[in-house]
Design an enzyme around this catalytic site. Structure first.
Site, PDB file in Angstrom:
ATOM      1  CE1 TYR A  94     -16.046   1.287   5.242  1.00  0.00           C
ATOM      2  CE2 TYR A  94     -14.048   0.728   6.453  1.00  0.00           C
ATOM      3  CZ  TYR A  94     -14.738   0.830   5.257  1.00  0.00           C
ATOM      4  OH  TYR A  94     -14.129   0.458   4.084  1.00  0.00           O
ATOM      5  CE  LYS A 125     -16.433  -2.056   3.846  1.00  0.00           C
ATOM      6  NZ  LYS A 125     -17.053  -2.277   2.525  1.00  0.00           N
TER       7      LYS A 125
HETATM    8  N1  LIG Z   1     -10.781   3.726  -0.284  1.00  0.00           N
HETATM    9  C1  LIG Z   1     -10.328   2.901   0.641  1.00  0.00           C
HETATM   10  O1  LIG Z   1      -9.279   3.170   1.272  1.00  0.00           O
HETATM   11  C2  LIG Z   1     -11.043   1.594   0.935  1.00  0.00           C
HETATM   12  C3  LIG Z   1     -10.390   0.666   1.768  1.00  0.00           C
HETATM   13  C4  LIG Z   1     -11.022  -0.537   2.057  1.00  0.00           C
HETATM   14  C5  LIG Z   1     -12.274  -0.818   1.542  1.00  0.00           C
HETATM   15  N2  LIG Z   1     -12.877   0.097   0.727  1.00  0.00           N
HETATM   16  C6  LIG Z   1     -14.224  -0.268   0.246  1.00  0.00           C
HETATM   17  O2  LIG Z   1     -14.237  -0.247  -1.174  1.00  0.00           O
HETATM   18  C7  LIG Z   1     -15.528   0.153  -1.636  1.00  0.00           C
HETATM   19  C8  LIG Z   1     -15.385   1.327  -2.580  1.00  0.00           C
HETATM   20  O3  LIG Z   1     -14.741   2.394  -1.887  1.00  0.00           O
HETATM   21  P1  LIG Z   1     -14.197   3.729  -2.606  1.00  0.00           P
HETATM   22  O4  LIG Z   1     -12.993   4.133  -1.855  1.00  0.00           O
HETATM   23  O5  LIG Z   1     -14.157   3.556  -4.073  1.00  0.00           O
HETATM   24  O6  LIG Z   1     -15.387   4.730  -2.169  1.00  0.00           O
HETATM   25  P2  LIG Z   1     -15.994   6.025  -2.897  1.00  0.00           P
HETATM   26  O7  LIG Z   1     -16.748   6.770  -1.848  1.00  0.00           O
HETATM   27  O8  LIG Z   1     -14.922   6.744  -3.628  1.00  0.00           O
HETATM   28  O9  LIG Z   1     -17.035   5.387  -3.952  1.00  0.00           O
HETATM   29  C9  LIG Z   1     -18.130   4.631  -3.477  1.00  0.00           C
HETATM   30  C10 LIG Z   1     -19.256   4.663  -4.484  1.00  0.00           C
HETATM   31  O10 LIG Z   1     -20.360   3.940  -3.889  1.00  0.00           O
HETATM   32  C11 LIG Z   1     -21.556   4.676  -4.144  1.00  0.00           C
HETATM   33  N3  LIG Z   1     -22.589   4.394  -3.147  1.00  0.00           N
HETATM   34  C12 LIG Z   1     -22.664   4.836  -1.863  1.00  0.00           C
HETATM   35  N4  LIG Z   1     -23.807   4.448  -1.296  1.00  0.00           N
HETATM   36  C13 LIG Z   1     -24.491   3.727  -2.228  1.00  0.00           C
HETATM   37  C14 LIG Z   1     -25.747   3.070  -2.245  1.00  0.00           C
HETATM   38  N5  LIG Z   1     -26.559   3.098  -1.178  1.00  0.00           N
HETATM   39  N6  LIG Z   1     -26.127   2.420  -3.372  1.00  0.00           N
HETATM   40  C15 LIG Z   1     -25.318   2.416  -4.470  1.00  0.00           C
HETATM   41  N7  LIG Z   1     -24.127   3.034  -4.519  1.00  0.00           N
HETATM   42  C16 LIG Z   1     -23.704   3.690  -3.415  1.00  0.00           C
HETATM   43  C17 LIG Z   1     -21.122   6.147  -4.095  1.00  0.00           C
HETATM   44  O11 LIG Z   1     -22.064   6.996  -4.745  1.00  0.00           O
HETATM   45  C18 LIG Z   1     -19.763   6.089  -4.796  1.00  0.00           C
HETATM   46  O12 LIG Z   1     -19.864   6.261  -6.189  1.00  0.00           O
HETATM   47  C19 LIG Z   1     -16.349   0.471  -0.381  1.00  0.00           C
HETATM   48  O13 LIG Z   1     -17.174  -0.623  -0.041  1.00  0.00           O
HETATM   49  C20 LIG Z   1     -15.287   0.706   0.680  1.00  0.00           C
HETATM   50  O14 LIG Z   1     -15.765   0.447   1.980  1.00  0.00           O
HETATM   51  C21 LIG Z   1     -12.296   1.292   0.420  1.00  0.00           C
END
Ligand SMILES: NC(=O)c1ccc[n+]([C@@H]2O[C@H](COP(=O)([O-])OP(=O)(O)OC[C@H]3O[C@@H](n4cnc5c(N)ncnc54)[C@H](O)[C@@H]3O)[C@@H](O)[C@H]2O)c1
Length: 258
Positions: A153, A157
């Site tokens: 992961y 990033k």
């Molecule tokens: N939650 C955290 O702590 C955190 C921290 C840093 C970065 N992020 C990043 O923020 C972004 C959103 O994270 P989140 O926490 O809301 O995650 P989440 O899992 O709650 O939501 C992610 C969404 O992306 C969709 N998704 C997954 N694969 C996909 C694909 N191939 N095509 C289209 N949609 C797809 C999923 O169906 C889901 O609705 C991600 O890129 C994640 O890496 C999250």
């Protein structure tokens, strides 16, 4: 009345993407909200919440044809495109030795190639419209520092941060900006899954422990809510960031200071 700006948000069915969609709608954007077919009900829920200012598009960001069709759907519906928020991502936890080739390839296809395809399709549309436009993607504090059991992961990033810099360098001459938001720990289904999977020193699952450790390590004394991230994205999508490009901006309550 000026025409409303048009934005795409991927991964908009839940979590950070959904909060970004709601926030951009409040800022006056009309939206194409995208997610995988399996998330259709939640995506429709997000569109309903935005209230008539959005369309739902099923799109798996791994596939160029689907991403191109997403941009075409936004342009068909609203006449142009102003902002791409490539937010979709996954975050499985694997030890370094357990990370399989399939899991690694899937991570890269979604988290990194997905951003490349979204940036390319949006930038081609921006250029066809005469230039301008804002490219924005989800990175992470994991784009600066590796987390335990998240090597795959985190490396995606790091790659997103590099890809964003390249886009900013090459596309600036069209008036296009490119920036990534880098959350710390955000209270979403993704984080809840990671927290539940955490195994403590005694080898047993210990839900809540990782969240508490993150809270303790954060000077502002809490993990982020999705709205904290949406606030930053609203800035990156709006006119206040017109001379900001190639940047990776952390929103982590001070946990990371790199
Ligand atoms: N939650 C955290 O702590 C955190 C921290 C840093 C970065 N992020 C990043 O923020 C972004 C959103 O994270 P989140 O926490 O809301 O995650 P989440 O899992 O709650 O939501 C992610 C969404 O992306 C969709 N998704 C997954 N694969 C996909 C694909 N191939 N095509 C289209 N949609 C797809 C999923 O169906 C889901 O609705 C991600 O890129 C994640 O890496 C999250």
């Amino acid at each position: 009345m000026p025409e409303p700006k048009v934005a795409i948000v991927t991964g908009a069915a839940q979590g950070i993407g959904r909060a970004i969609a709601l926030r951009l709608a409040r800022e006056g954007f009309v939206l194409a909200l995208a997610d995988v077919p399996g998330a259709r009900d939640k995506l429709d829920g997000a569109v309903a919440e935005v209230g008539g200012r959005a369309i739902a598009v099923e799109c798996d960001v791994r596939h160029k044809a689907e991403v191109d069709a997403l941009v075409a759907a936004a342009v068909d519906a609203f006449g142009r495109l102003d902002v791409m928020v490539a937010n979709a991502g996954i975050a499985p936890t694997d030890t370094f030795l357990d990370l399989t080739v399939d899991a690694y390839d899937t991570l890269y296809a979604i988290n990194q190639r997905g951003v490349l395809l979204c940036y390319q399709a949006a930038a081609r549309q921006f250029i066809a419209q005469g230039g301008g436009g804002k490219l924005i993607a989800a990175c992470s504090v994991s784009g600066f520092d590796t987390q335990l059991h998240q090597t795959g992961y985190c490396s995606t990033k790091f790659a997103v941060r590099s890809l964003n810099q390249g886009a900013a360098r090459e596309l600036g001459r069209y008036g296009i900006t490119a920036n990534v938001y880098c959350p710390g720990t955000v209270n979403t289904p993704m984080w809840q899954k990671m927290d539940e999977a955490f195994v403590g020193e005694d080898g047993a699952r210990a839900p809540g422990v990782l969240t508490q450790r993150k809270i303790d390590a954060t000077p502002l004394g809490r993990i982020a809510e999705t709205e904290d991230v949406a606030d930053l994205v609203a800035f990156l999508a709006g006119p206040g960031s017109n001379f900001v490009s190639g940047q990776a901006i952390q929103v982590c309550g001070g946990e990371y200071v790199t």
